[in-house]
Write a protein that holds these residues in place. Structure first.
Motif, PDB file in Angstrom:
ATOM      1  N   GLU A 202     -52.172 -15.142  -6.846  1.00  0.00           N
ATOM      2  CA  GLU A 202     -53.307 -14.855  -7.726  1.00  0.00           C
ATOM      3  C   GLU A 202     -52.864 -14.185  -9.025  1.00  0.00           C
ATOM      4  O   GLU A 202     -53.649 -14.093  -9.986  1.00  0.00           O
ATOM      5  CB  GLU A 202     -54.324 -13.962  -7.007  1.00  0.00           C
ATOM      6  N   ASN A 203     -51.627 -13.728  -9.091  1.00  0.00           N
ATOM      7  CA  ASN A 203     -51.110 -13.083 -10.304  1.00  0.00           C
ATOM      8  C   ASN A 203     -50.579 -14.077 -11.332  1.00  0.00           C
ATOM      9  O   ASN A 203     -50.195 -13.669 -12.433  1.00  0.00           O
ATOM     10  CB  ASN A 203     -49.991 -12.104  -9.937  1.00  0.00           C
ATOM     11  N   ILE A 204     -50.518 -15.340 -10.970  1.00  0.00           N
ATOM     12  CA  ILE A 204     -50.000 -16.348 -11.900  1.00  0.00           C
ATOM     13  C   ILE A 204     -51.017 -16.577 -13.012  1.00  0.00           C
ATOM     14  O   ILE A 204     -52.149 -16.984 -12.744  1.00  0.00           O
ATOM     15  CB  ILE A 204     -49.699 -17.671 -11.170  1.00  0.00           C
ATOM     16  N   PRO A 205     -50.655 -16.326 -14.270  1.00  0.00           N
ATOM     17  CA  PRO A 205     -51.607 -16.480 -15.383  1.00  0.00           C
ATOM     18  C   PRO A 205     -51.966 -17.942 -15.632  1.00  0.00           C
ATOM     19  O   PRO A 205     -51.320 -18.863 -15.125  1.00  0.00           O
ATOM     20  CB  PRO A 205     -50.841 -15.893 -16.581  1.00  0.00           C
ATOM     21  N   GLN A 206     -52.981 -18.123 -16.441  1.00  0.00           N
ATOM     22  CA  GLN A 206     -53.418 -19.475 -16.805  1.00  0.00           C
ATOM     23  C   GLN A 206     -52.665 -20.014 -18.015  1.00  0.00           C
ATOM     24  O   GLN A 206     -52.708 -21.215 -18.282  1.00  0.00           O
ATOM     25  CB  GLN A 206     -54.927 -19.468 -17.113  1.00  0.00           C
ATOM     26  N   THR A 207     -51.993 -19.141 -18.736  1.00  0.00           N
ATOM     27  CA  THR A 207     -51.286 -19.554 -19.951  1.00  0.00           C
ATOM     28  C   THR A 207     -49.774 -19.509 -19.744  1.00  0.00           C
ATOM     29  O   THR A 207     -49.282 -18.739 -18.912  1.00  0.00           O
ATOM     30  CB  THR A 207     -51.671 -18.647 -21.127  1.00  0.00           C
ATOM     31  N   PRO A 208     -49.011 -20.336 -20.482  1.00  0.00           N
ATOM     32  CA  PRO A 208     -47.555 -20.347 -20.325  1.00  0.00           C
ATOM     33  C   PRO A 208     -46.954 -18.956 -20.469  1.00  0.00           C
ATOM     34  O   PRO A 208     -47.305 -18.200 -21.375  1.00  0.00           O
ATOM     35  CB  PRO A 208     -47.099 -21.269 -21.461  1.00  0.00           C
ATOM     36  N   SER A 209     -46.063 -18.630 -19.567  1.00  0.00           N
ATOM     37  CA  SER A 209     -45.472 -17.294 -19.506  1.00  0.00           C
ATOM     38  C   SER A 209     -43.978 -17.405 -19.232  1.00  0.00           C
ATOM     39  O   SER A 209     -43.451 -18.510 -19.052  1.00  0.00           O
ATOM     40  CB  SER A 209     -46.150 -16.471 -18.408  1.00  0.00           C
ATOM     41  N   ILE A 210     -43.318 -16.269 -19.182  1.00  0.00           N
ATOM     42  CA  ILE A 210     -41.885 -16.216 -18.884  1.00  0.00           C
ATOM     43  C   ILE A 210     -41.711 -15.643 -17.485  1.00  0.00           C
ATOM     44  O   ILE A 210     -42.180 -14.541 -17.204  1.00  0.00           O
ATOM     45  CB  ILE A 210     -41.142 -15.369 -19.922  1.00  0.00           C
ATOM     46  N   VAL A 211     -41.069 -16.396 -16.612  1.00  0.00           N
ATOM     47  CA  VAL A 211     -40.819 -15.957 -15.245  1.00  0.00           C
ATOM     48  C   VAL A 211     -39.429 -15.339 -15.177  1.00  0.00           C
ATOM     49  O   VAL A 211     -38.437 -15.993 -15.532  1.00  0.00           O
ATOM     50  CB  VAL A 211     -40.906 -17.136 -14.256  1.00  0.00           C
ATOM     51  N   LEU A 212     -39.357 -14.084 -14.748  1.00  0.00           N
ATOM     52  CA  LEU A 212     -38.079 -13.416 -14.541  1.00  0.00           C
ATOM     53  C   LEU A 212     -37.919 -13.200 -13.043  1.00  0.00           C
ATOM     54  O   LEU A 212     -38.678 -12.431 -12.437  1.00  0.00           O
ATOM     55  CB  LEU A 212     -38.015 -12.099 -15.308  1.00  0.00           C
TER      56      LEU A 212
ATOM     57  N   THR B 107     -44.945 -12.907 -25.501  1.00  0.00           N
ATOM     58  CA  THR B 107     -45.321 -13.644 -24.289  1.00  0.00           C
ATOM     59  C   THR B 107     -45.242 -12.732 -23.074  1.00  0.00           C
ATOM     60  O   THR B 107     -44.294 -11.951 -22.938  1.00  0.00           O
ATOM     61  CB  THR B 107     -44.392 -14.859 -24.086  1.00  0.00           C
ATOM     62  N   GLN B 108     -46.213 -12.837 -22.195  1.00  0.00           N
ATOM     63  CA  GLN B 108     -46.209 -12.011 -20.987  1.00  0.00           C
ATOM     64  C   GLN B 108     -45.123 -12.477 -20.009  1.00  0.00           C
ATOM     65  O   GLN B 108     -44.716 -13.631 -20.006  1.00  0.00           O
ATOM     66  CB  GLN B 108     -47.569 -12.057 -20.310  1.00  0.00           C
ATOM     67  N   VAL B 109     -44.678 -11.542 -19.198  1.00  0.00           N
ATOM     68  CA  VAL B 109     -43.612 -11.782 -18.226  1.00  0.00           C
ATOM     69  C   VAL B 109     -44.192 -11.689 -16.814  1.00  0.00           C
ATOM     70  O   VAL B 109     -44.993 -10.806 -16.520  1.00  0.00           O
ATOM     71  CB  VAL B 109     -42.489 -10.737 -18.406  1.00  0.00           C
ATOM     72  N   VAL B 110     -43.756 -12.605 -15.947  1.00  0.00           N
ATOM     73  CA  VAL B 110     -44.160 -12.569 -14.543  1.00  0.00           C
ATOM     74  C   VAL B 110     -42.907 -12.296 -13.706  1.00  0.00           C
ATOM     75  O   VAL B 110     -42.015 -13.143 -13.633  1.00  0.00           O
ATOM     76  CB  VAL B 110     -44.808 -13.892 -14.106  1.00  0.00           C
ATOM     77  N   PRO B 111     -42.816 -11.120 -13.063  1.00  0.00           N
ATOM     78  CA  PRO B 111     -41.642 -10.813 -12.246  1.00  0.00           C
ATOM     79  C   PRO B 111     -41.771 -11.416 -10.843  1.00  0.00           C
ATOM     80  O   PRO B 111     -42.869 -11.470 -10.279  1.00  0.00           O
ATOM     81  CB  PRO B 111     -41.656  -9.280 -12.194  1.00  0.00           C
ATOM     82  N   VAL B 112     -40.636 -11.855 -10.300  1.00  0.00           N
ATOM     83  CA  VAL B 112     -40.638 -12.501  -8.982  1.00  0.00           C
ATOM     84  C   VAL B 112     -39.490 -11.965  -8.139  1.00  0.00           C
ATOM     85  O   VAL B 112     -38.347 -11.880  -8.603  1.00  0.00           O
ATOM     86  CB  VAL B 112     -40.503 -14.038  -9.118  1.00  0.00           C
ATOM     87  N   ALA B 113     -39.805 -11.610  -6.894  1.00  0.00           N
ATOM     88  CA  ALA B 113     -38.799 -11.160  -5.926  1.00  0.00           C
ATOM     89  C   ALA B 113     -38.891 -12.038  -4.685  1.00  0.00           C
ATOM     90  O   ALA B 113     -39.963 -12.558  -4.363  1.00  0.00           O
ATOM     91  CB  ALA B 113     -39.017  -9.694  -5.552  1.00  0.00           C
ATOM     92  N   HIS B 114     -37.774 -12.187  -3.979  1.00  0.00           N
ATOM     93  CA  HIS B 114     -37.771 -13.003  -2.756  1.00  0.00           C
ATOM     94  C   HIS B 114     -36.537 -12.633  -1.940  1.00  0.00           C
ATOM     95  O   HIS B 114     -35.624 -11.966  -2.420  1.00  0.00           O
ATOM     96  CB  HIS B 114     -37.757 -14.500  -3.096  1.00  0.00           C
ATOM     97  N   ASN B 115     -36.514 -13.101  -0.701  1.00  0.00           N
ATOM     98  CA  ASN B 115     -35.380 -12.806   0.176  1.00  0.00           C
ATOM     99  C   ASN B 115     -34.655 -14.069   0.638  1.00  0.00           C
ATOM    100  O   ASN B 115     -34.159 -14.144   1.754  1.00  0.00           O
ATOM    101  CB  ASN B 115     -35.842 -11.983   1.379  1.00  0.00           C
ATOM    102  N   ALA B 116     -34.577 -15.067  -0.244  1.00  0.00           N
ATOM    103  CA  ALA B 116     -33.956 -16.342   0.137  1.00  0.00           C
ATOM    104  C   ALA B 116     -32.499 -16.192   0.555  1.00  0.00           C
ATOM    105  O   ALA B 116     -31.998 -16.967   1.380  1.00  0.00           O
ATOM    106  CB  ALA B 116     -34.060 -17.332  -1.028  1.00  0.00           C
ATOM    107  N   GLY B 117     -31.808 -15.196   0.012  1.00  0.00           N
ATOM    108  CA  GLY B 117     -30.401 -15.011   0.349  1.00  0.00           C
ATOM    109  C   GLY B 117     -30.174 -14.667   1.809  1.00  0.00           C
ATOM    110  O   GLY B 117     -29.065 -14.836   2.337  1.00  0.00           O
ATOM    111  N   GLU B 118     -31.212 -14.193   2.486  1.00  0.00           N
ATOM    112  CA  GLU B 118     -31.103 -13.890   3.916  1.00  0.00           C
ATOM    113  C   GLU B 118     -31.019 -15.168   4.753  1.00  0.00           C
ATOM    114  O   GLU B 118     -30.526 -15.141   5.889  1.00  0.00           O
ATOM    115  CB  GLU B 118     -32.309 -13.063   4.379  1.00  0.00           C
ATOM    116  N   PHE B 119     -31.497 -16.276   4.207  1.00  0.00           N
ATOM    117  CA  PHE B 119     -31.575 -17.528   4.956  1.00  0.00           C
ATOM    118  C   PHE B 119     -30.652 -18.618   4.396  1.00  0.00           C
ATOM    119  O   PHE B 119     -30.160 -19.454   5.144  1.00  0.00           O
ATOM    120  CB  PHE B 119     -33.021 -18.042   4.948  1.00  0.00           C
TER     121      PHE B 119
END
Length: 240
Positions: free
Chosen positions: A64-74, A175-187
């Protein structure tokens, strides 16, 4: 069985990639968004194959945090997995990547058709100028821009240096920034053929506005959020 299933996945991945990317070269005359729409089917297919072969899927928190306008994903960079999954989770996007990737047979040739921002990491200030110039162009074309601020994959529990490029582009394009975290390295660990079964957790943070922020300050906000979220993911993995 993990070794066998991982090997089957890898064989299927390479065979499909060669065939798909050879045919993908035929998209060259098409418009950028049309090319992207066709070429991103490779990522969809690989994630399906990953689920079938290795029993590895994912769950998104914070969509739900994903904006409607183009943004920068970090995004945190731990694995090859996120290079696939982000294409399903976010709108049409381009990648900031090292130019050497475009030289790879088949895969690199197809990657070049997705309008990436391919930089020479050794170029320093010139690379930042290129990033802003091409970043403005891609955002104007309604593409999102995806950047891994650490630049290279880091093992679970490790933190790489957060480079300034993503924050620099954001502050110079407002431009707004959307931060992303994940644990893919565990798998799906770095430099490993093994893919362990399970559910990768990917967390999407609230957009961070770049207006009135200097690149260093924005970069620090992104790093603080991602690394705090990584601690939460690590604890969840231990107790999962």
């Amino acid at each position: 069985m993990i070794w066998i299933r991982s090997l089957i996945f890898s064989i299927g991945q390479w065979l499909f990639t060669i065939v798909f990317c050879t045919l993908g070269l035929l998209t060259f005359p098409l418009k950028p968004h049309t090319r992207y729409g066709i070429l991103t089917n490779w990522a969809h297919a690989m994630l399906w194959w990953l689920r079938v072969c290795c029993g590895l899927s994912f769950k998104v928190t914070g969509a739900e945090n994903i904006p409607q306008t183009p943004s920068i994903v970090l995004c945190k960079h731990q694995s090859a997995w996120e290079t696939l999954a982000l294409q399903l989770i976010f709108p049409p996007q381009v990648w900031v990547l090292k130019r050497e990737l475009l030289w790879l047979p088949f895969f690199g040739w197809c990657l070049a058709l997705t309008s990436p921002i391919a930089i020479n990491r050794a170029a320093g200030r010139e690379a930042l100028k290129q990033l802003v110039t091409q970043g403005k162009d891609r955002l104007a074309q309604k593409f999102w821009v995806v950047i891994f601020p650490e630049g290279t994959r880091t093992a679970p529990g490790k933190r790489g240096k957060y480079h300034i490029g993503g924050a620099w582009l954001a502050t110079h394009t407002q431009t707004q920034v959307v931060p992303v975290a994940h644990n893919a390295g565990e798998f799906w660990p770095k430099n490993s053929m093994l893919k362990r079964p399970g559910v990768i957790q990917i967390h999407i943070g609230k957009p961070i506005q770049s207006a009135n922020l200097k690149p260093d300050a924005l970069n620090q906000q992104v790093e603080d959020w991602i690394e705090a979220e990584m601690l939460t993911l690590s604890e969840n993995t231990k107790h999962g």
